[in-house]
Design a protein around this motif. Sequence first.
Motif, mmCIF file in Angstrom:
data_model
loop_
_atom_site.group_PDB
_atom_site.id
_atom_site.type_symbol
_atom_site.label_atom_id
_atom_site.label_comp_id
_atom_site.label_asym_id
_atom_site.label_seq_id
_atom_site.Cartn_x
_atom_site.Cartn_y
_atom_site.Cartn_z
ATOM 1 N N THR A 23 26.760 -8.446 13.686
ATOM 2 C CA THR A 23 27.242 -7.858 14.222
ATOM 3 C C THR A 23 26.908 -6.063 14.853
ATOM 4 O OG1 THR A 23 29.284 -8.780 13.566
ATOM 5 C CG2 THR A 23 29.673 -6.664 14.487
ATOM 6 N N ILE A 24 26.372 -5.609 13.828
ATOM 7 C CA ILE A 24 25.710 -4.286 14.152
ATOM 8 C C ILE A 24 24.695 -4.313 15.026
ATOM 9 C CG2 ILE A 24 24.693 -2.163 12.876
ATOM 10 C CD1 ILE A 24 26.649 -2.753 10.429
ATOM 11 N N TYR A 25 23.844 -5.352 14.653
ATOM 12 C CA TYR A 25 22.615 -5.458 15.584
ATOM 13 C C TYR A 25 22.975 -5.771 16.905
ATOM 14 C CZ TYR A 25 18.326 -7.620 17.505
ATOM 15 O OH TYR A 25 17.470 -8.073 18.281
ATOM 16 N N LEU A 26 23.745 -6.447 17.595
ATOM 17 C CA LEU A 26 24.125 -6.904 18.723
ATOM 18 C C LEU A 26 24.934 -5.892 19.543
ATOM 19 C CD1 LEU A 26 25.385 -10.523 18.273
ATOM 20 C CD2 LEU A 26 23.071 -9.888 19.158
ATOM 21 N N ALA A 27 25.535 -4.989 18.527
ATOM 22 C CA ALA A 27 26.336 -3.900 19.150
ATOM 23 C C ALA A 27 25.636 -2.698 19.517
ATOM 24 C CB ALA A 27 27.600 -3.383 17.900
ATOM 25 N N HIS A 29 22.066 -2.983 20.256
ATOM 26 C CA HIS A 29 20.966 -3.233 20.956
ATOM 27 C C HIS A 29 21.089 -2.725 22.357
ATOM 28 C CE1 HIS A 29 17.659 -5.453 22.860
ATOM 29 N NE2 HIS A 29 17.179 -5.786 21.711
ATOM 30 N N PRO A 30 20.204 -1.986 22.709
ATOM 31 C CA PRO A 30 20.163 -1.559 24.147
ATOM 32 C C PRO A 30 20.483 -2.475 25.324
ATOM 33 C CG PRO A 30 18.137 -0.682 22.992
ATOM 34 C CD PRO A 30 18.628 -1.816 22.043
ATOM 35 N N ALA A 278 14.982 -5.891 12.632
ATOM 36 C CA ALA A 278 15.260 -5.586 13.740
ATOM 37 C C ALA A 278 16.088 -4.274 13.982
ATOM 38 C CB ALA A 278 16.083 -6.833 14.596
ATOM 39 N N LEU A 279 17.055 -4.214 13.108
ATOM 40 C CA LEU A 279 17.860 -2.800 13.236
ATOM 41 C C LEU A 279 17.040 -1.770 13.032
ATOM 42 C CD1 LEU A 279 20.890 -3.763 10.964
ATOM 43 C CD2 LEU A 279 20.975 -3.149 13.402
ATOM 44 N N GLY A 284 15.334 4.155 15.563
ATOM 45 C CA GLY A 284 14.810 5.323 15.769
ATOM 46 C C GLY A 284 13.912 5.834 14.857
ATOM 47 N N LEU A 285 13.964 4.952 13.658
ATOM 48 C CA LEU A 285 13.202 5.141 12.401
ATOM 49 C C LEU A 285 11.591 5.073 12.977
ATOM 50 C CD1 LEU A 285 13.499 5.398 9.306
ATOM 51 C CD2 LEU A 285 12.586 3.030 8.991
ATOM 52 N N PRO A 286 10.876 6.257 12.404
ATOM 53 C CA PRO A 286 9.628 6.385 12.815
ATOM 54 C C PRO A 286 8.896 5.039 12.414
ATOM 55 C CG PRO A 286 10.103 8.520 11.661
ATOM 56 C CD PRO A 286 11.231 7.416 11.543
ATOM 57 N N PRO A 287 7.824 4.698 13.321
ATOM 58 C CA PRO A 287 7.328 3.422 12.992
ATOM 59 C C PRO A 287 6.319 3.358 11.889
ATOM 60 C CG PRO A 287 6.898 4.082 15.567
ATOM 61 C CD PRO A 287 7.642 5.129 14.729
#
Length: 321
Positions: A23-27, A29-30, A278-279, A284-287
């Motif tokens: 739910t958080i992921y889909l909400a 996602h850009p 995916a989250l 925005g976590l540095p790669p």
Amino acid sequence: MRDLLRANPREAFAILVLAVLVTIYLATHPAGPTTYVTTIWANQSLILALAAIAQFFAVIVRGIDLSVGAVMALTNCVASYVVVGSSLDMAFGIIAVLFVGAGCGLLNGLLVVYGRIQPIVVTLATASLFVGVALLLRPTPGGQIDYDLADAMTLDLFGIPTAMIITAAIIALIWVPLRRTGLGLGLYAVGSSEQAAFQSGMPVTKIRLASFTLGGLFAGLAGLYFSFVTTTGDAGIGPNFTLNSIAAVVLGGVALRGGVGTLTGAIAGAFILKTIGALMFFSGLPPLAQPFVEGLILATAIAIGSADVLRVKNRLEVFGR
């Protein structure tokens, strides 16, 4: 429903965590909860879910399979040669890939059962063998999978990702009937107490052989589905999937001590891991920090499973005194 939750609290908790994360992921996602987004997520999750199922069949009988990723690599490379051509050619090619996977699992089982060697040692050795063969087949990534077949297996059907349909089919057509058979009950009995299962007249040897063979079969399915997603063969895909498959079964409530957990829970654990990844990608976590966080999650999951094993072992030692 209440009885189901009470009988499988670990599985229920894993599914609840997965629902929250998705739910958080889909909400967040850009692109939003589009079919494309859910399909990509489902495809990546199913690959790991199949690897987790392979690990489940080893863990449920109190073993561990360090060759899951290696079998995936081998079958992926084999698929890049044989899943092409006419429909009949591809059908025989898929059968050949699954036969290779099941054969690898059977080899593991034979060495464990008749060689009387610990599964972790056997599968560590055979993993090197399987990767070596994969490298002989594909020294560098290459080959090709039929694009039409790959699209059919990795896109969507009426807006529902094909990967989700495959996942539901595995649970409904394989796991639900299997757990009601003698083999399904035997897997739990052997995992809970091999000696007690033997004294009850169960064919322990056959059950352990079947568990490792099923593990190899599903590792082969994971390698095959990886081929559908990438449409190529790569001998270097194994290590990450081996570690992730162990973490996935632990997150899904499968006890490393054996005899506890469900295949559905293992699938949920795999989907949880992929959703967390995916989250992090969109957080925005540095790669450069993402591998560290993923490694921390994996290490924590495996540590939890190991602590469970040690707790039971210590409890048995106390009772033994």
